[in-house]
Design a protein around this motif. Structure first.
Motif, mmCIF file in Angstrom:
data_model
loop_
_atom_site.group_PDB
_atom_site.id
_atom_site.type_symbol
_atom_site.label_atom_id
_atom_site.label_comp_id
_atom_site.label_asym_id
_atom_site.label_seq_id
_atom_site.Cartn_x
_atom_site.Cartn_y
_atom_site.Cartn_z
ATOM 1 N N UNK A 12 0.830 -1.214 0.000
ATOM 2 C CA UNK A 12 0.000 0.000 0.000
ATOM 3 C C UNK A 12 0.856 1.252 0.000
ATOM 4 N N UNK A 13 1.896 1.233 0.831
ATOM 5 C CA UNK A 13 2.813 2.382 0.874
ATOM 6 C C UNK A 13 3.492 2.548 -0.473
ATOM 7 N N UNK A 14 3.853 1.417 -1.095
ATOM 8 C CA UNK A 14 4.499 1.440 -2.403
ATOM 9 C C UNK A 14 3.575 2.022 -3.462
ATOM 10 N N UNK A 15 2.309 1.602 -3.423
ATOM 11 C CA UNK A 15 1.337 2.104 -4.398
ATOM 12 C C UNK A 15 1.173 3.609 -4.236
ATOM 13 N N UNK A 16 1.063 4.047 -2.978
ATOM 14 C CA UNK A 16 0.921 5.488 -2.728
ATOM 15 C C UNK A 16 2.134 6.239 -3.260
ATOM 16 N N UNK A 17 3.312 5.647 -3.070
ATOM 17 C CA UNK A 17 4.537 6.316 -3.517
ATOM 18 C C UNK A 17 4.631 6.339 -5.037
ATOM 19 N N UNK A 18 4.525 5.144 -5.644
ATOM 20 C CA UNK A 18 4.769 5.049 -7.086
ATOM 21 C C UNK A 18 3.664 5.692 -7.913
ATOM 22 N N UNK A 19 2.440 5.698 -7.379
ATOM 23 C CA UNK A 19 1.331 6.300 -8.123
ATOM 24 C C UNK A 19 1.357 7.822 -7.992
ATOM 25 N N UNK A 20 2.109 8.291 -6.983
ATOM 26 C CA UNK A 20 2.087 9.740 -6.741
ATOM 27 C C UNK A 20 0.811 10.169 -6.045
ATOM 28 N N UNK A 21 -0.011 9.182 -5.631
ATOM 29 C CA UNK A 21 -1.299 9.520 -5.013
ATOM 30 C C UNK A 21 -1.102 10.354 -3.753
ATOM 31 N N UNK A 22 0.048 10.095 -3.068
ATOM 32 C CA UNK A 22 0.246 10.846 -1.823
ATOM 33 C C UNK A 22 0.367 12.341 -2.082
ATOM 34 N N UNK A 29 -5.294 15.250 3.395
ATOM 35 C CA UNK A 29 -5.046 14.416 4.562
ATOM 36 C C UNK A 29 -3.839 14.808 5.397
ATOM 37 N N UNK A 30 -3.085 15.802 4.945
ATOM 38 C CA UNK A 30 -1.855 16.063 5.681
ATOM 39 C C UNK A 30 -2.108 16.810 6.983
ATOM 40 N N UNK A 31 -3.292 17.378 7.145
ATOM 41 C CA UNK A 31 -3.609 18.067 8.381
ATOM 42 C C UNK A 31 -2.699 19.249 8.606
ATOM 43 N N UNK A 32 -2.510 19.598 9.895
ATOM 44 C CA UNK A 32 -1.661 20.743 10.214
ATOM 45 C C UNK A 32 -0.320 20.294 10.781
ATOM 46 N N UNK A 33 -0.237 19.009 11.113
ATOM 47 C CA UNK A 33 1.009 18.510 11.658
ATOM 48 C C UNK A 33 0.917 17.036 11.974
ATOM 49 N N UNK A 34 1.999 16.516 12.532
ATOM 50 C CA UNK A 34 2.034 15.090 12.866
ATOM 51 C C UNK A 34 2.826 14.889 14.147
ATOM 52 N N UNK A 319 3.245 6.172 13.363
ATOM 53 C CA UNK A 319 4.303 5.271 13.819
ATOM 54 C C UNK A 319 5.441 5.221 12.807
ATOM 55 N N UNK A 320 6.671 5.372 13.308
ATOM 56 C CA UNK A 320 7.824 5.080 12.446
ATOM 57 C C UNK A 320 8.123 3.602 12.692
ATOM 58 N N UNK A 333 4.410 9.115 4.319
ATOM 59 C CA UNK A 333 4.022 9.265 5.724
ATOM 60 C C UNK A 333 3.662 10.711 6.049
ATOM 61 N N UNK A 334 4.475 11.655 5.534
ATOM 62 C CA UNK A 334 4.195 13.051 5.885
ATOM 63 C C UNK A 334 3.025 13.615 5.089
ATOM 64 N N UNK A 335 2.615 12.941 4.015
ATOM 65 C CA UNK A 335 1.462 13.427 3.247
ATOM 66 C C UNK A 335 0.161 13.150 3.986
ATOM 67 N N UNK A 336 0.189 12.201 4.945
ATOM 68 C CA UNK A 336 -1.046 11.836 5.641
ATOM 69 C C UNK A 336 -1.844 10.790 4.891
ATOM 70 N N UNK A 337 -1.423 10.470 3.664
ATOM 71 C CA UNK A 337 -2.200 9.516 2.861
ATOM 72 C C UNK A 337 -2.183 8.123 3.492
ATOM 73 N N UNK A 338 -1.036 7.731 4.053
ATOM 74 C CA UNK A 338 -0.939 6.388 4.628
ATOM 75 C C UNK A 338 -1.811 6.254 5.862
#
Ligand SMILES: [Zn+2]
Length: 351
Positions: A12-22, A29-34, A319-320, A333-338
């Motif tokens: 799933x993380x790979x798909x988000x990365x390679x698709x550019x969906x993030x 979804x990134x909100x104001x912070x993490x 979580x890291x 991770x920082x996009x909030x998509x995951x």
């Protein structure tokens, strides 16, 4: 099952990365912070059987994360600052906050030097029994027992059962089965079963805590660093939702008093042990508020949104996870998509 889930998450993380969906999802979804969550930070160890690997990242991965956040121009702040920004609704700049749970000595030896390189503050959430050297880190005791045994005898549902633990795959399967079963037991039953298992297999479970966790004296030195905030993480690291209200409340108030007394500084931030839906819900969020904590963090995945300000004792974290130490996932991770994918696309998950 866990391995399968890990594979799906990694895919799933790979798909988000390679698709550019993030990148597309970031504004939503990134909100104001993490608030990032870590446990152990230490060099990786060899071996196929590492069932607690999700709880550790290498210093290099932490360094990569900090570089990434700095390059994004994200403010790296304390929990006090997270609280202040949420109260003041000051979201002019995105922020990230680093938290480390349980009070492991490797936090001092490996995480702090990296955090100092970037002058990034962190919060150490301390379990007071761990600092006193009398806590039970049963998930590590279970790993050590299974690592050295070629088979294990346990009673499951009243039936004596022999679990094969000869190969790495069998060890992982046995760990998953026993881990989930032990986590579901009342604390005293779990403690009794784990102690018996350790005794049968020659594992010194009492030593684990002293080997891995910082003592009060060590914590005192750590807390002297201007970058370090110390927060509370209960007395015994029990599942608060399994306790009576009086016991759960005592876990929150007495742990804080012990830390404040030992370190001579105020403790105003809390992390719930385990921190998931099974361990911290509406009752615990209320107890943390009643105990006077300014913030309390869960392990529910999510970014911080402006609405989180109304739920300061139910804050989500990212979580890291040691199973996914691939620097390509950092922007995901920082996009909030995951986290949005994991929490069902909720902005606030505080019920
Ligand atoms: Zn913990």
């Amino acid at each position: 099952m866990k391995q399968f889930r890990n594979t799906v998450i990694r895919a799933g993380l790979g798909v988000l990365y390679f698709s550019g969906a993030h990148v597309l999802l970031r504004p939503i979804f990134s909100g104001v912070g993490a608030i990032f969550m870590l446990h152990h930070v230490r060099p990786g160890k060899a071996g196929d059987f590492q069932p607690n690997r999700h709880l550790e990242v290498t210093p290099d991965f932490l360094r990569a994360m900090l570089s990434h956040l700095r390059a994004q121009g994200i403010d790296l702040v304390t929990m006090d600052d997270v609280h202040r920004r949420l109260i003041e609704k000051n979201f002019a700049r995105r922020f990230a906050c680093f938290t480390l749970d349980d009070g492991y000595r490797d936090n001092r030896d490996y995480a702090l030097p990296v955090l100092r390189e970037f002058e990034v503050p962190c919060t150490l959430f301390v379990t007071s029994d761990f600092a006193e050297g009398c806590g039970q880190l049963w998930w590590i005791a279970l790993e050590m027992t299974i690592a050295k045994a070629s088979s294990i005898e346990v009673t499951i549902g009243g039936v004596p059962t022999r679990l094969d633990t000869a190969s790495a795959a069998a060890k992982q399967a046995a760990f998953d089965r026993l881990h989930d079963r032990l986590r579901g037991l009342p604390e005293h039953d779990m403690t009794r079963e784990m102690r018996a298992l350790c005794a049968r297999h020659g594992v010194d479970d009492a030593a684990i805590c002293r080997d891995l966790c910082m003592s009060w004296e060590e914590l005192k030195q750590c807390a002297g660093d201007a970058l370090v905030t110390v927060g509370a993480h209960s007395i015994t690291h029990c599942n608060l939702a399994h306790q009576s209200e009086a016991t759960a409340s005592e876990e929150l108030t007495v742990s804080r008093a012990r830390i404040e007394n030992a370190l001579q500084r105020p403790v105003v931030h809390l992390a719930y042990p385990y921190g998931d839906r099974q361990a911290a819900g509406a009752r615990e969020f209320g107890l943390a508020r009643a105990a006077g904590y300014k913030t309390a963090v869960t392990t529910r995945p999510g970014m911080v949104f402006p609405e989180s300000g109304a739920h300061l004792t139910a804050l989500p974290r990212v979580s890291l996870n040691g199973n996914y130490q691939d620097t390509r996932i950092l922007p995901v991770l920082t996009s909030g998509a995951a986290t949005a994918m994991w929490n069902g696309f909720r902005r606030v998950d505080a019920a």
